[in-house]
Design a protein around this motif. Structure first.
Motif, PDB file in Angstrom:
ATOM      1  N   MET A   1      67.098  35.192  16.376  1.00  0.00           N
ATOM      2  CA  MET A   1      66.924  33.778  16.643  1.00  0.00           C
ATOM      3  C   MET A   1      66.678  33.028  15.342  1.00  0.00           C
ATOM      4  O   MET A   1      65.963  33.499  14.481  1.00  0.00           O
ATOM      5  CB  MET A   1      65.745  33.553  17.593  1.00  0.00           C
ATOM      6  N   LYS A   2      67.278  31.842  15.223  1.00  0.00           N
ATOM      7  CA  LYS A   2      67.037  30.957  14.093  1.00  0.00           C
ATOM      8  C   LYS A   2      66.128  29.823  14.558  1.00  0.00           C
ATOM      9  O   LYS A   2      66.210  29.378  15.703  1.00  0.00           O
ATOM     10  CB  LYS A   2      68.359  30.379  13.574  1.00  0.00           C
ATOM     11  N   ILE A  16      67.178  28.485  18.136  1.00  0.00           N
ATOM     12  CA  ILE A  16      68.620  28.688  18.330  1.00  0.00           C
ATOM     13  C   ILE A  16      68.873  30.176  18.463  1.00  0.00           C
ATOM     14  O   ILE A  16      68.530  30.962  17.566  1.00  0.00           O
ATOM     15  CB  ILE A  16      69.418  28.139  17.124  1.00  0.00           C
ATOM     16  N   GLY A  17      69.453  30.594  19.586  1.00  0.00           N
ATOM     17  CA  GLY A  17      69.754  32.010  19.759  1.00  0.00           C
ATOM     18  C   GLY A  17      70.056  32.326  21.219  1.00  0.00           C
ATOM     19  O   GLY A  17      69.892  31.488  22.108  1.00  0.00           O
ATOM     20  N   THR A 168      72.376  29.980  22.760  1.00  0.00           N
ATOM     21  CA  THR A 168      73.783  30.104  22.374  1.00  0.00           C
ATOM     22  C   THR A 168      74.582  30.971  23.342  1.00  0.00           C
ATOM     23  O   THR A 168      75.813  30.927  23.333  1.00  0.00           O
ATOM     24  CB  THR A 168      73.886  30.693  20.959  1.00  0.00           C
ATOM     25  N   ASP A 214      77.946  34.705  15.616  1.00  0.00           N
ATOM     26  CA  ASP A 214      77.284  34.501  14.328  1.00  0.00           C
ATOM     27  C   ASP A 214      77.739  33.203  13.667  1.00  0.00           C
ATOM     28  O   ASP A 214      76.927  32.452  13.109  1.00  0.00           O
ATOM     29  CB  ASP A 214      77.556  35.684  13.398  1.00  0.00           C
ATOM     30  N   ALA A 217      76.210  30.226  15.589  1.00  0.00           N
ATOM     31  CA  ALA A 217      74.777  30.087  15.312  1.00  0.00           C
ATOM     32  C   ALA A 217      74.543  29.495  13.923  1.00  0.00           C
ATOM     33  O   ALA A 217      73.664  28.643  13.736  1.00  0.00           O
ATOM     34  CB  ALA A 217      74.081  31.433  15.439  1.00  0.00           C
ATOM     35  N   GLU A 218      75.339  29.926  12.960  1.00  0.00           N
ATOM     36  CA  GLU A 218      75.214  29.387  11.604  1.00  0.00           C
ATOM     37  C   GLU A 218      75.579  27.909  11.573  1.00  0.00           C
ATOM     38  O   GLU A 218      74.881  27.090  10.940  1.00  0.00           O
ATOM     39  CB  GLU A 218      76.110  30.173  10.643  1.00  0.00           C
TER      40      GLU A 218
END
Length: 369
Positions: A1-2, A16-17, A168, A214, A217-218
């Motif tokens: 998770m971010k 975020i995740g 996400t 990925d 998410a970025e």
């Protein structure tokens, strides 16, 4: 998770995740009282509402959870639906420590957030965005609003959320058109202030369109960080925050003129309208001698590469679009105040823009049909 932290007068986290809709402890940690109204729409609720409700009750069995569902679509972002959410809060007996949870895209987030801002002069709101566009834009920053016939988002309030949880995992079920609409807002962050991110998006185009977890998410985290940094410095949009509206004045005019939520599938959604609006803003910047023409081509090429429209829809009248733009909230003393640029990554707010120049750009764009 971010996690991205929005600081400033009212700090809150953006998580975020995957799997966040099932994280009852994290959800419940943001609920201070025992009254909670879950606001969603008829598309999202059948998929996710029960999951969120079960997660919350698993962590907080004492919660009294009410639910209100909007008809899906921009046409529901009205004063009438706002009144219905307020009535649902009253029926729940929601007290000052109540929480409104917005589960859905930008329409749900804007409307639920506005109701939270107004109920008892302000109760907590937690945003659970379920579209890419709402994850990177409308759920962050505390802007809440409804539309009226004269224009988008003309009635609203600033009301920062207690938290944003962007799961996400839900993006895997999002239609490709909605993914592309969200990517328009992602591209906006590169266009307005980060040329390196603009280039990164071009390099990762295929991965983003293919739904690579990925890469998405970025992109979400970098977009949210850009917005968080600006919102911290200008929470009430008295200066720099207006840059986040790159393409929006033109785009909102197109959306309003086409009619909110019209059943005709050819009508542009919000992200698509912003894509066209960014091209128009860039073309106007070049016409005014502010920016190189090759940067317009680069922007148009990146947007088109993501499958986004870059031309004004057929059948729209330039004068009517200009009339819509005159109602934009950034205008001062009746004069157009637009977000333009000096090239990729160099947006700026330009006051007192000559309407004749804007009209010339609109006429050229509409005349291409």
């Amino acid at each position: 998770m971010k996690t991205v932290h929005v600081n400033g007068p009212v700090p809150y986290p953006i998580h975020i995740g995957p799997g966040l809709l099932d994280d009852g402890q994290r959800l419940a940690a943001r609920v201070r009282g025992r009254h909670l109204l879950l606001v969603s729409d008829t598309n999202v609720a059948p998929r996710y509402a029960a999951r969120v409700r079960d997660a919350l009750l698993g962590a907080r069995p004492d919660l009294q959870i009410g639910q209100y569902l909007l008809p899906a679509g921009e046409s529901s972002k009205t004063i009438e639906q706002f009144a219905a959410v307020i009535a649902a809060l009253a029926d729940l007996g929601a007290s000052r420590d109540a929480c409104v949870v917005a589960l859905g895209g930008g329409v749900v987030g804007d409307l639920a957030g506005f109701a939270a801002a107004c109920w008892m002069r302000g109760v907590d709101c937690v945003q659970l965005p379920t579209t890419l566009l709402s994850m990177v834009d409308s759920s962050v920053g505390g802007k809440t609003a409804v539309d009226i016939a004269q224009g988008k988002n003309l009635v609203g309030a600033f009301h920062p959320p207690r938290a944003v949880l962007a799961d996400t995992g839900v993006l895997a079920t999002l239609p490709l058109r909605e993914v592309r609409a969200g990517l328009a807002e992602v591209i906006k962050y590169g266009a307005l202030g980060d040329a390196a991110f603009f280039d990164w998006l071009g390099e990762h185009q295929r991965a983003l369109l293919d739904g690579d977890a990925d890469a998405l998410a970025e992109a979400i985290a970098r977009s949210c960080q850009h917005k968080a940094d600006i919102v911290e410095r200008d929470p009430l949009e008295r200066g720099e925050r207006a840059l986040l509206n790159l393409g929006h004045t033109f785009g909102h005019a197109i959306e309003t003129e086409q009619g909110y939520g019209h059943p005709d599938n050819d009508n542009l959604n919000h992200g698509e309208a912003v894509a066209v609006g960014m091209v128009l803003a860039a073309e106007l910047s070049t016409r005014l001698g502010m920016a190189p023409a090759q940067d317009v081509q680069a922007l148009r090429g990146l947007l088109a590469g993501f499958g986004l429209p870059v031309t004004v829809p057929a059948g729209l009248d330039p004068q009517a679009l200009l009339a819509r733009m005159r109602l934009d909230k950034k205008n001062i003393a009746g004069r157009l105040r637009l977000v333009l640029w000096r090239g990729i990554g160099q947006a700026l707010v330009v006051p007192d823009v000559d309407e004749d120049q804007v009209l010339a750009v609109l006429r050229a764009a509409c005349g291409r049909h």
